[in-house]
Motif scaffolding. Structure first.
Motif, PDB file in Angstrom:
ATOM      1  N   ASP A 128      15.783 -14.027  21.735  1.00  0.00           N
ATOM      2  CA  ASP A 128      14.473 -14.009  22.385  1.00  0.00           C
ATOM      3  C   ASP A 128      13.946 -15.413  22.694  1.00  0.00           C
ATOM      4  O   ASP A 128      12.909 -15.550  23.330  1.00  0.00           O
ATOM      5  CB  ASP A 128      13.455 -13.278  21.496  1.00  0.00           C
ATOM      6  N   GLN A 129      14.649 -16.435  22.218  1.00  0.00           N
ATOM      7  CA  GLN A 129      14.203 -17.820  22.406  1.00  0.00           C
ATOM      8  C   GLN A 129      14.358 -18.236  23.876  1.00  0.00           C
ATOM      9  O   GLN A 129      15.352 -17.929  24.519  1.00  0.00           O
ATOM     10  CB  GLN A 129      15.035 -18.737  21.510  1.00  0.00           C
ATOM     11  N   MET A 145      13.049 -10.360  29.840  1.00  0.00           N
ATOM     12  CA  MET A 145      13.543 -10.551  31.198  1.00  0.00           C
ATOM     13  C   MET A 145      15.035 -10.271  31.235  1.00  0.00           C
ATOM     14  O   MET A 145      15.759 -10.748  30.373  1.00  0.00           O
ATOM     15  CB  MET A 145      13.302 -12.002  31.620  1.00  0.00           C
ATOM     16  N   ASP A 146      15.458  -9.549  32.213  1.00  0.00           N
ATOM     17  CA  ASP A 146      16.878  -9.287  32.375  1.00  0.00           C
ATOM     18  C   ASP A 146      17.453 -10.044  33.552  1.00  0.00           C
ATOM     19  O   ASP A 146      18.585  -9.785  33.966  1.00  0.00           O
ATOM     20  CB  ASP A 146      17.116  -7.785  32.555  1.00  0.00           C
ATOM     21  N   ASN A 147      16.674 -10.956  34.106  1.00  0.00           N
ATOM     22  CA  ASN A 147      17.142 -11.758  35.230  1.00  0.00           C
ATOM     23  C   ASN A 147      17.028 -13.227  34.883  1.00  0.00           C
ATOM     24  O   ASN A 147      16.138 -13.638  34.144  1.00  0.00           O
ATOM     25  CB  ASN A 147      16.280 -11.491  36.477  1.00  0.00           C
ATOM     26  N   GLU A 195      23.979 -11.081  29.978  1.00  0.00           N
ATOM     27  CA  GLU A 195      24.867  -9.961  29.614  1.00  0.00           C
ATOM     28  C   GLU A 195      25.086  -9.891  28.103  1.00  0.00           C
ATOM     29  O   GLU A 195      25.314  -8.814  27.554  1.00  0.00           O
ATOM     30  CB  GLU A 195      26.223 -10.102  30.311  1.00  0.00           C
ATOM     31  N   GLN A 196      25.015 -11.047  27.426  1.00  0.00           N
ATOM     32  CA  GLN A 196      25.195 -11.105  25.978  1.00  0.00           C
ATOM     33  C   GLN A 196      23.907 -10.757  25.220  1.00  0.00           C
ATOM     34  O   GLN A 196      23.888 -10.772  24.000  1.00  0.00           O
ATOM     35  CB  GLN A 196      25.688 -12.494  25.546  1.00  0.00           C
ATOM     36  N   GLY A 197      22.824 -10.502  25.963  1.00  0.00           N
ATOM     37  CA  GLY A 197      21.582 -10.064  25.330  1.00  0.00           C
ATOM     38  C   GLY A 197      20.481 -11.107  25.239  1.00  0.00           C
ATOM     39  O   GLY A 197      19.428 -10.842  24.658  1.00  0.00           O
ATOM     40  N   TYR A 198      20.694 -12.292  25.806  1.00  0.00           N
ATOM     41  CA  TYR A 198      19.647 -13.320  25.774  1.00  0.00           C
ATOM     42  C   TYR A 198      18.564 -12.952  26.782  1.00  0.00           C
ATOM     43  O   TYR A 198      18.846 -12.652  27.934  1.00  0.00           O
ATOM     44  CB  TYR A 198      20.241 -14.707  26.038  1.00  0.00           C
ATOM     45  N   LYS A 199      17.316 -12.950  26.319  1.00  0.00           N
ATOM     46  CA  LYS A 199      16.209 -12.394  27.094  1.00  0.00           C
ATOM     47  C   LYS A 199      15.451 -13.412  27.945  1.00  0.00           C
ATOM     48  O   LYS A 199      14.911 -13.055  28.978  1.00  0.00           O
ATOM     49  CB  LYS A 199      15.197 -11.726  26.150  1.00  0.00           C
ATOM     50  N   ASN A 200      15.341 -14.656  27.506  1.00  0.00           N
ATOM     51  CA  ASN A 200      14.487 -15.644  28.163  1.00  0.00           C
ATOM     52  C   ASN A 200      15.325 -16.791  28.705  1.00  0.00           C
ATOM     53  O   ASN A 200      15.188 -17.939  28.284  1.00  0.00           O
ATOM     54  CB  ASN A 200      13.414 -16.135  27.193  1.00  0.00           C
TER      55      ASN A 200
END
Length: 117
Positions: free
Chosen positions: A69-70, A1-3, A91-96
């Motif tokens: 990804d956590q 997810m990017d949101n 923005e730092q790459g955290y997905k969830n």
């Protein structure tokens, strides 16, 4: 997810005992006033003047969220601070990245359980 995902209080309540990292970014005076959600980690982001120490906060954050990804949930008073912080983390790459929609104001309005700080 990017949101940033808006999670309703009833969904967050079901996740309390699921080992999902919940981070309350409010200040100690706010925790004292409203109580906290069970199993949440208390990590103030902005002080009462709006100042923050992003490098220290990120070091503490990365002890709890060990993978980009956590899944984790951010909590604040009205979901304004968590929106700012959540978007930064994305923005730092955290997905969830998720937050409590409406914050503790909605949690309390719906008479959901808190524990004393």
């Amino acid at each position: 997810m990017d949101n940033l995902v808006d999670l309703q209080a009833n969904i967050v309540e079901k996740m309390i005992n699921d080992n999902i990292v919940m981070i309350d970014v409010r200040r100690p005076d706010e925790w004292e006033r409203t109580g906290i959600i069970k199993n949440s980690h208390l990590m103030t982001f902005f002080d009462e003047y709006g100042n923050h120490n992003i490098s220290k906060w990120m070091r503490d954050f990365q002890k709890l969220v060990v993978s980009k990804d956590q899944t984790f949930i951010l909590i604040c008073a009205h979901a304004n601070r968590t929106r700012t912080i959540g978007n930064y983390l994305i923005e730092q790459g955290y997905k969830n990245t998720a937050h409590l929609a409406g914050g503790m104001a909605v949690w309390q309005q719906e008479s959901r359980e808190t524990i004393k700080y």
